[in-house]
Design a protein around this motif. Structure first.
Motif: not given
Length: 182
Positions: A156-160
């Protein structure tokens, strides 16, 4: 000439609308995530109070602190990027003109942020996938049973960050294009 100018204006309007939507999403997300900081402080205070007042230290509460701490930082990175809160080497940057700063931000996002996010996402897929397949739980008997959710933050973190990175690219492009026409 007029047709080209109309098309450029429509593109800029679309870029600005997209930038506004992404920034609004990140702002909303960041305001929601910041409450995790309060939860983190309260939970940590509870662990300390329980340990010293009752000589009891619940494993699940300690693990919850780890979950909340990881969530706060992993989910808050895009918000921090939006507000220019990440560490950077300002020795040269602060002395640059706004135009050069936007070029540095644009190139840094395209050639550093995006590749790093893609790499992190790619290498974490098998790690997160195996955690979900086995329904990974805490190794502690009284621990939390949702380790796979915690590890999902690695995706989720790299997508955000990439979503907000796209907003940063748009912001820089709009600035640079507007300066070219004026």
């Amino acid at each position: 000439m007029g047709i080209m100018r109309d098309k450029d204006n429509k593109n800029r309007i679309m870029m600005k609308k997209t930038l506004h939507i992404i920034n609004a999403f990140t702002e909303y997300w960041g305001h929601a995530i910041r409450w995790l900081g309060l939860i983190l402080v309260i939970a940590t205070g509870m662990v300390v109070a329980l340990r010293y007042a009752m000589n009891w230290s619940p494993i699940a509460l300690q693990e919850a602190i780890t979950y909340v701490h990881a969530s706060l930082f992993m989910l808050g990175m895009a918000y921090t990027l939006k507000h220019n809160g990440h560490v950077r080497v300002d020795v040269f940057y602060q002395k640059m003109s706004p135009r050069r700063q936007h070029w540095v931000n644009l190139l840094g996002t395209l050639f550093l942020l995006f590749p790093t996010c893609i790499f992190i996402f790619y290498i974490c897929i098998p790690y997160v996938e195996s955690s979900w397949v086995m329904g990974e739980k805490s190794i502690e008997g009284n621990g939390l049973p949702w380790v796979y959710w915690l590890k999902t933050l690695l995706l989720v973190q790299p997508i955000l960050l990439m979503v907000q990175g796209a907003a940063e690219v748009l912001k820089c492009a709009i600035f640079l294009l507007d300066k070219e026409t004026h």
